[in-house]
Design an enzyme around this catalytic site. Structure first.
Site, mmCIF file in Angstrom:
data_model
loop_
_atom_site.group_PDB
_atom_site.id
_atom_site.type_symbol
_atom_site.label_atom_id
_atom_site.label_comp_id
_atom_site.label_asym_id
_atom_site.label_seq_id
_atom_site.Cartn_x
_atom_site.Cartn_y
_atom_site.Cartn_z
ATOM 1 C CE1 TYR A 1 -3.638 2.599 0.763
ATOM 2 C CE2 TYR A 1 -1.961 3.529 2.201
ATOM 3 C CZ TYR A 1 -3.168 3.661 1.521
ATOM 4 O OH TYR A 1 -3.875 4.827 1.599
ATOM 5 C CD1 TRP B 1 -0.636 8.050 -1.161
ATOM 6 C CD2 TRP B 1 -0.685 9.540 -2.835
ATOM 7 N NE1 TRP B 1 -1.711 8.870 -0.958
ATOM 8 C CE2 TRP B 1 -1.766 9.799 -1.961
ATOM 9 C CE3 TRP B 1 -0.513 10.342 -3.944
ATOM 10 C CZ2 TRP B 1 -2.676 10.827 -2.195
ATOM 11 C CZ3 TRP B 1 -1.410 11.369 -4.162
ATOM 12 C CH2 TRP B 1 -2.489 11.614 -3.297
#
Length: 770
Positions: free
Chosen positions: A112, A114
């Protein structure tokens, strides 16, 4: 000196990189960006700093087969640098062993984060394609940012969890038609520096200005005055953190008893208001949720709440709710209740009014309703059905086989033997880092792709150095941003770094499926293919140039998304039978029969007030009397480029700044610029004090994202030298419905730190052996 100027795109905007002889000299804002982020120029500092991972490295204890205790524990061990051939052999052999001895579900690929901008070099997309082709993996669902919202909204208004962004008013509509905006959780302009996937130019600041110039009035319901820009001249209502639901209930009660609510809309376009009204009036529990009741919880005066109820129902109004209010105990409630309150005002489904969420959290939110679909790396179906809610990774590692509730299902937490993390930083995102550290010792192997020696790399077994977004060819297609931005490689990768794709290509070759993974394309051929595929799918009306012209011009504009957008509230208001919502009833579900059927004691069938576990009215506040707000930073994106120049310039004596009210500071003998210690029963960290009246008394604000720097890695409770708030936050689900994080329900105390200051080692690599 022969300088080259190359177009680059990042999550915080588009820039021009200036490179000389392979060295990044500077990063300049583009001339057409009216509000460029200062994060971009700060990338120069980090490009070649001492924290770069330059060669593959393997943790010494793992390589020697030693148990993970004392000096051989993850996070405290030295690393041995190895060749790429050896590193890829170690990883491929370990993947084979885990899959054969355990199962495909024992491999965790729910990595997980960006990652970085770029459509082809999306780290998680590359990882999950690679793992799915190899047999599958356990995935994760939802996000740390909005897990409660993502689960509850489909029950209340229907549709995909993110579809609401195309259904709420845009900034230009607000400027034209709205009179009053009430923002629960504020509208922090600093957050609009970023946009997932990239951004051609920033527009939110100027659009907010247009709203104010058009006469729109703003109310900021937040513990922080700075959660709205000064030019908005917003009315500030300081609220006890995470009592927003109680404030909304008090306003709603006032509307109801004065018959100010939109009875017609509630009857035609909603279901369950009568059952909710019984709760609001106290017919079920003997406690009317009136303004006086709400005032005692929220700290906002009764008369203020009553006046706000009147203004919301006599003016074209918009209820905004920010993501921060749902990263807390019972985080579904303020999201659900904000929809109900908007439905009561009379503005729902009217131009510029009603309800919306997440304004200013990304630049394109509220700017554009969306953009046409852009081609991405083809997904491969995952043969493994197992998944976990994203914030339950520590629970999974500590308690495999345990069952948990999630959105009406019972999930069994799988046994994870190999973690493959790529494009994220769990030692930033996750709560209670000491608990995560204990959990992180459980799997057999942790493989990480990283460009810098941050905490996630230091807590890995095998670290593979990856190229940054400046060191590879790609193109950016940001969330709702109607542009494609070319990203030609600005320089060669540092040291022996490789792209994620090239690493997975090498692993796939060893595991026997290289051709399936690459489809016989090179990286630049993939970039060209995805662009030309996008061009073909959009058709001739898009008039996009060919790839070579795009690559030279750097930016092209996509055709506007015109809809129709399913679930439009204006269409619902006009004719709910003809334009139903994608909910079981076809209407807004003020009472949800589905959620009620789950029988959860922490999330009923309609929005309610549940006292948080940790808040300023809790008994625990006697020991820890300050509420910690660990919000998003202004100086970086999450933990990205904490070693960049802009983030480093914000530090105080090398520590992350913590902002507190002058009165709270004075009572503790704290002055601005001092180093202080924040602490509770979970841990402690050092930070540099900043005093400001913009923070209400009883609250301290310490942004997330400072790279974790424990004095003794692996020792539970050890102090963090650098200012990471997640040593203090609780790893506790906000409810059984969403299992989302509750980071912002955290109590602490703060004291002066008068001992000798320990050196900050967050940006120092671990011991490296050849």
């Amino acid at each position: 000196m022969v300088e080259r100027r190359i177009s680059v795109a990042t999550h915080w905007g588009s820039y021009v990189a200036v490179v000389d002889s392979g060295r990044l000299v500077r990063v300049e804002p583009r001339g057409d960006d009216p509000a460029p982020s200062p994060i971009g120029p700060g990338m120069v500092t980090a490009a070649d700093d001492s924290a770069r991972v330059l060669r593959p490295a393997v943790r010494k204890g793992w390589l020697d087969g030693l148990p993970r205790v004392h000096d051989t524990a993850r996070g405290a061990d030295a690393f041995v640098e190895v060749s790429w051939d050896d590193a890829l052999t170690l990883v491929s052999d370990e993947l084979r062993r885990v899959r054969s001895q355990h199962s495909d579900s024992a491999v965790f690929g729910g990595s997980y984060g960006w990652a970085s901008a770029g459509g082809f070099h999306n780290a998680q997309g590359q990882l999950q394609r690679f793992l799915a082709l190899g047999g599958g993996y356990t995935d994760s669902c939802n996000t740390y940012s909005t897990a409660a919202l993502e689960v509850v909204l489909p029950h209340v208004i229907g549709g995909h969890p993110w579809s609401y962004q195309s259904r709420m008013p845009m900034w230009d509509e607000i400027a034209e038609s709205c009179e009053l905006v009430v923002a629960f959780g504020g509208l922090a302009l600093k957050n609009s520096q970023i946009n997932s996937g990239g951004l051609a130019r920033h527009r939110t600041r100027d659009l907010q200005r247009q709203c104010r110039e058009a006469g729109v009035r703003f109310v900021n319901v937040s513990p922080l005055r700075s959660d709205t820009a000064g030019f908005l001249d917003a009315e500030w209502l300081p609220v006890v953190p995470h009592t927003d639901t109680a404030a909304m209930l008090g306003i709603a009660h006032t509307m109801l008893v004065n018959e100010w609510h939109d009875e017609d809309f509630l009857r035609r376009c909603c279901v369950g208001f009568d059952r909710f009204a019984s709760y609001l009036l106290g017919e079920l529990d003997g406690v009317p949720k009136d303004a006086a009741w709400a005032a005692g919880i929220t700290g906002i005066g009764r008369d203020v709440l009553c006046d706000l109820a009147r203004r919301l129902t006599t003016r074209r109004s918009l209820i905004m709710v920010n993501y921060a209010v749902q990263r807390a105990d019972h985080g579904e409630q303020p999201i659900w209740m904000s929809v109900v309150l908007a439905a009561m005002t009379g503005s729902m489904g009217r131009p510029g009014g009603g309800w919306g969420a997440g304004y200013a959290t990304m630049d394109a939110t509220g700017v554009a309703r969306g953009r046409p679909s852009v081609a991405a790396v083809p997904k491969v179906p995952n043969p493994v059905p197992d998944f976990i809610p994203v914030a339950r990774i520590a629970d999974t590692l500590l308690h495999p086989g345990r069952t948990i509730d999630y959105d009406g299902r019972r999930l069994t937490l799988p046994e994870l033997r190999l973690i493959y993390w790529c494009g994220g930083n769990p030692f930033h995102h996750h709560q209670d880092l000491h608990r995560l550290t204990r959990a992180w010792q459980a799997p057999d192997t942790v493989v990480v792709h990283e460009a810098w020696w941050n905490a996630t790399a230091k807590f890995a077994d095998i670290v593979l150095p990856v190229a940054t977004s400046l060191e590879r060819d790609d193109f950016a297609a940001g969330f709702s941003d109607p542009h494609l931005v070319a990203m030609p490689k600005a320089r060669e990768p540092a040291g022996e770094s490789r792209t994620d794709h090239d690493i997975f290509r090498g692993l796939a070759a060893r595991l026997g499926y290289e051709q399936e993974f690459t489809e016989s394309r090179s990286e630049i051929e993939w970039v060209r293919h995805l662009y030309e595929q996008t061009r073909a799918e959009l058709g001739v009306e898009a008039s996009l140039p060919g790839f070579d012209d795009f690559w030279r011009s750097s930016t092209v504009e996509l055709p506007a998304s015109t809809g129709p957008f399913p679930g439009d509230f204006g269409a619902l208001r006009s004719d709910p039978r003809r334009f139903p919502l994608p909910t079981p009833s076809g209407r807004i579900e003020i009472f949800s029969e589905v959620i009620d059927s789950f029988g959860y004691d922490d999330c009923a069938g309609h929005p309610k007030w549940y006292a948080p576990v940790e808040w300023l009215r809790a008994d625990l506040a006697g020991r820890f009397p300050l509420h910690l707000l660990s919000n998003q930073p202004a100086s970086r994106l999450h933990s990205q480029y904490d070693n960049g120049g802009h983030s480093l310039s914000s530090k105080i004596l090398g520590r992350e700044p913590v902002t507190m009210n002058p009165g709270d500071a004075a009572s503790r003998g704290i002055e601005s610029g001092m180093v202080v210690r924040l602490y509770n029963d979970r841990g402690s960290c050092l930070a540099g004090a900043v005093l400001s009246e913009d923070v209400m008394p009883g609250v301290v604000q310490l942004s997330t994202g400072a790279w974790w720097d424990p004095v003794r890695p692996g020792l539970s409770g050890t102090m963090d030298r650098h200012g990471n708030p997640n040593v203090l936050t609780a790893d506790r689900p906000c409810s059984r419905l969403s299992q989302g994080p509750s980071a912002l329900s955290t109590l602490v105390d703060v004291e002066r730190y008068d001992d000798p200051l320990p050196d900050v080692l967050a940006f120092t690599p671990p011991p490296l052996e050849q």
